[in-house]
Design an enzyme around this catalytic site. Sequence first.
Site, PDB file in Angstrom:
ATOM      1  N   CYS A  17      91.753 -21.966 -96.953  1.00 48.89           N
ATOM      2  CA  CYS A  17      91.507 -20.631 -96.388  1.00 48.89           C
ATOM      3  C   CYS A  17      92.458 -20.298 -95.245  1.00 48.89           C
ATOM      4  O   CYS A  17      93.100 -19.244 -95.228  1.00 48.89           O
ATOM      5  CB  CYS A  17      90.050 -20.502 -95.951  1.00 48.89           C
ATOM      6  SG  CYS A  17      89.529 -21.610 -94.621  1.00 48.89           S
TER       7      CYS A  17
ATOM      8  N   HIS B 259      85.719 -20.964 -91.975  1.00 52.78           N
ATOM      9  CA  HIS B 259      86.395 -20.196 -93.028  1.00 52.78           C
ATOM     10  C   HIS B 259      87.013 -18.959 -92.405  1.00 52.78           C
ATOM     11  O   HIS B 259      86.528 -18.448 -91.380  1.00 52.78           O
ATOM     12  CB  HIS B 259      85.385 -19.806 -94.118  1.00 52.78           C
ATOM     13  CG  HIS B 259      85.995 -19.184 -95.333  1.00 52.78           C
ATOM     14  ND1 HIS B 259      86.921 -19.834 -96.128  1.00 52.78           N
ATOM     15  CD2 HIS B 259      85.807 -17.953 -95.901  1.00 52.78           C
ATOM     16  CE1 HIS B 259      87.271 -19.047 -97.138  1.00 52.78           C
ATOM     17  NE2 HIS B 259      86.617 -17.895 -97.016  1.00 52.78           N
TER      18      HIS B 259
ATOM     19  N   HIS C 262      90.640 -13.701 -99.300  1.00 50.67           N
ATOM     20  CA  HIS C 262      90.529 -15.049 -98.748  1.00 50.67           C
ATOM     21  C   HIS C 262      90.798 -16.067 -99.846  1.00 50.67           C
ATOM     22  O   HIS C 262      90.892 -15.720-101.038  1.00 50.67           O
ATOM     23  CB  HIS C 262      89.135 -15.261 -98.137  1.00 50.67           C
ATOM     24  CG  HIS C 262      88.005 -15.126 -99.121  1.00 50.67           C
ATOM     25  ND1 HIS C 262      86.933 -15.983 -99.157  1.00 50.67           N
ATOM     26  CD2 HIS C 262      87.764 -14.219-100.129  1.00 50.67           C
ATOM     27  CE1 HIS C 262      86.091 -15.628-100.109  1.00 50.67           C
ATOM     28  NE2 HIS C 262      86.569 -14.544-100.708  1.00 50.67           N
TER      29      HIS C 262
END
Length: 402
Positions: free
Chosen positions: A275, A334, A346
Amino acid sequence: MTRMKYLHLLAFLLIATAMNAQSPALPEAVASIHESIKASYAPDGRVAMFLPSYTVDGQHIMICGKTTSRNASVELEKQLKEKGYTVINCMKVLPDEAQLGEEIWGIVKNSVCNIRSAADYGAENVTQGLMGMPVRILEKNRWLHIQTPDGYLGWVENAAIQRVTKSALEAWNSATKVVVTALWGQVLTAPDNQSAAMGDVVAGNRLKLIGKKGKFFHVEYADGRKGFLPLSLAMEQNKWRKQLDNSASAILKTGQSLIGIPYIWAGLSSKGADCSGFVRSTLFMHDIIIPRDASQMCHKGQRLEIGDFSTLQPGDLLFFGSRNKETGKERVSHVGFYLGNKRFIHSLGNVHENSFDPQSEDYDAYNWGRLLFAGRVLPFINKEDGLSTTDKNPFYSIHLEF
């Protein structure tokens, strides 16, 4: 202390160290000093090292171990002496120039190289380096212990790095180069698309420019190998920088060009990214360097509370994770880019877009449930420590001040 007493103390402590005759617990004063200095000089072990070991005999202490901060070593010795300890400081300050000689710098030779938590193929990948990237070499065994331009520490196999002196890296940094702009391509042995490949390249790779021949750049690797790169895959670095559009819309368009690339833990390239690696890679394709991990990125720029999304702009970073119900402490795990209209992009499984709108076909209930806050970093590039373009990053300098 007389010279004889000093030598006796040294002999005792060396023997104690060899026998691992270390106290089960540090004296409270020593432990307190240790934690204070660690908090000041190496609060994040991913980018700074403070790993002293202590052998204590009454009011006598031998310090071994290693650190990336000479100031931390000096301050540790100073504070222990102020507490009445007699100190022998044998802590190694990295880079270990006695071991490495003048070649305490390196340049990544492969399109992508894995950087691990330890000098072993079985060790966890922690990040990656890209071709042409300068690195600082701290120590070596069978592998090299390095630090990357975003400060990250890790171990890499020798074959991936061209070791160089300070003056050689300054020459590399000042040389005319090309930047790979395509997501993937190959360097060829001759200026002919039918010729054999020398190796692959990915977006953000940099090679020294020798000249042009037809529809090819004549390029040179950090280790001196020469080959030919199609003009369609790269641009001269100076021209590339001048025409770069670092607006949020342009950066998000670059991010969307990576849709579909696989999620790879510690990945940092168009071959695959985690990520934060996706965010970091997208920005690096615009010459921007920010901290490596989401839990580091979230402390940069301007924090934004989300609410009804009216405070957010496209290009802001979204941070996800968990919040302790009792303390309210957040744990970021994240990150992605906000696209606007409650949409985001993402890397999770692969790079893709999702929505926070329950009516949308790609509504992401899981990430809506762990959304914490947002951050705005683009206005702070080259204005805040840890947020820079490569021409302002000290690792890429033509006058290295290390």
